[in-house]
Design a protein around this motif. Structure first.
Motif, PDB file in Angstrom:
ATOM      1  N   GLU A  73       0.813  -1.218   0.000  1.00 48.50           N
ATOM      2  CA  GLU A  73       0.000   0.000   0.000  1.00 48.50           C
ATOM      3  C   GLU A  73       0.847   1.269   0.000  1.00 48.50           C
ATOM      4  OE1 GLU A  73       1.268  -0.766   4.064  1.00 48.50           O
ATOM      5  OE2 GLU A  73       0.425  -2.076   2.561  1.00 48.50           O
ATOM      6  N   GLU A 127       2.717   4.551  -0.819  1.00 52.54           N
ATOM      7  CA  GLU A 127       2.320   5.560  -1.805  1.00 52.54           C
ATOM      8  C   GLU A 127       3.169   5.524  -3.084  1.00 52.54           C
ATOM      9  OE1 GLU A 127       1.590  10.341  -2.134  1.00 52.54           O
ATOM     10  OE2 GLU A 127       1.590   9.399  -0.158  1.00 52.54           O
ATOM     11  N   GLN A 145       2.114   2.411  -5.114  1.00 55.07           N
ATOM     12  CA  GLN A 145       0.764   2.565  -5.657  1.00 55.07           C
ATOM     13  C   GLN A 145       0.724   3.610  -6.768  1.00 55.07           C
ATOM     14  OE1 GLN A 145      -2.118   0.759  -5.082  1.00 55.07           O
ATOM     15  NE2 GLN A 145      -0.575  -0.574  -4.175  1.00 55.07           N
ATOM     16  N   ASN A 146       1.469   4.699  -6.617  1.00 49.84           N
ATOM     17  CA  ASN A 146       1.514   5.723  -7.668  1.00 49.84           C
ATOM     18  C   ASN A 146       2.104   5.161  -8.949  1.00 49.84           C
ATOM     19  OD1 ASN A 146       0.325   7.807  -6.236  1.00 49.84           O
ATOM     20  ND2 ASN A 146       2.269   8.619  -5.500  1.00 49.84           N
ATOM     21  N   MET A 165       2.247   2.004  -9.922  1.00 47.48           N
ATOM     22  CA  MET A 165       1.329   1.011 -10.496  1.00 47.48           C
ATOM     23  C   MET A 165       0.128   1.688 -11.156  1.00 47.48           C
ATOM     24  SD  MET A 165       2.762  -1.906 -10.006  1.00 47.48           S
ATOM     25  CE  MET A 165       1.424  -3.033 -10.283  1.00 47.48           C
ATOM     26  N   ARG A 166      -0.415   2.692 -10.501  1.00 47.92           N
ATOM     27  CA  ARG A 166      -1.569   3.424 -11.054  1.00 47.92           C
ATOM     28  C   ARG A 166      -1.196   4.118 -12.365  1.00 47.92           C
ATOM     29  NH1 ARG A 166      -3.431   4.910  -6.704  1.00 47.92           N
ATOM     30  NH2 ARG A 166      -1.848   6.462  -6.197  1.00 47.92           N
TER      31      ARG A 166
END
Length: 91
Positions: free
Chosen positions: A20, A22, A25-26, A28-29
């Motif tokens: 999780e 940041e 996640q950034n 991957m997004r």
């Protein structure tokens, strides 16, 4: 996993122990958003889009891959490049 950690600028153990985080996640997004543009607006299937993302040099942006540019925080430039490529304006 080490390559993903490098691209996301996290420690390798973050992939399994802190998915999780940041930065992870950034990355991957942003990677998913570029691949989504390719599959939504071109005739590329998911496998070809991922191959392009990981391996095709983006000459007009300096020759690195979309994967590398996303890792550098240049997702908007990759989106613009991909849309121009799809429209036939580059490449």
């Amino acid at each position: 996993m080490e390559t993903l950690a490098d691209l996301a600028h996290v420690q390798p153990d973050a992939i399994s122990h802190a998915p999780e985080s940041e930065p992870l996640q950034n990355y991957m997004r942003n990677a998913a958003s570029v691949i989504a543009v390719l599959t939504e607006f071109s005739d590329l299937d998911i496998e070809r889009a991922v191959t392009w993302f990981r391996h095709a040099p983006l000459t007009e942006l300096g020759g690195a891959t979309a994967e590398q540019y996303v890792s550098q925080g240049r997702t908007a430039a990759v989106h613009a490049y991909a849309l121009n490529l799809i429209a036939g304006a580059t490449g």
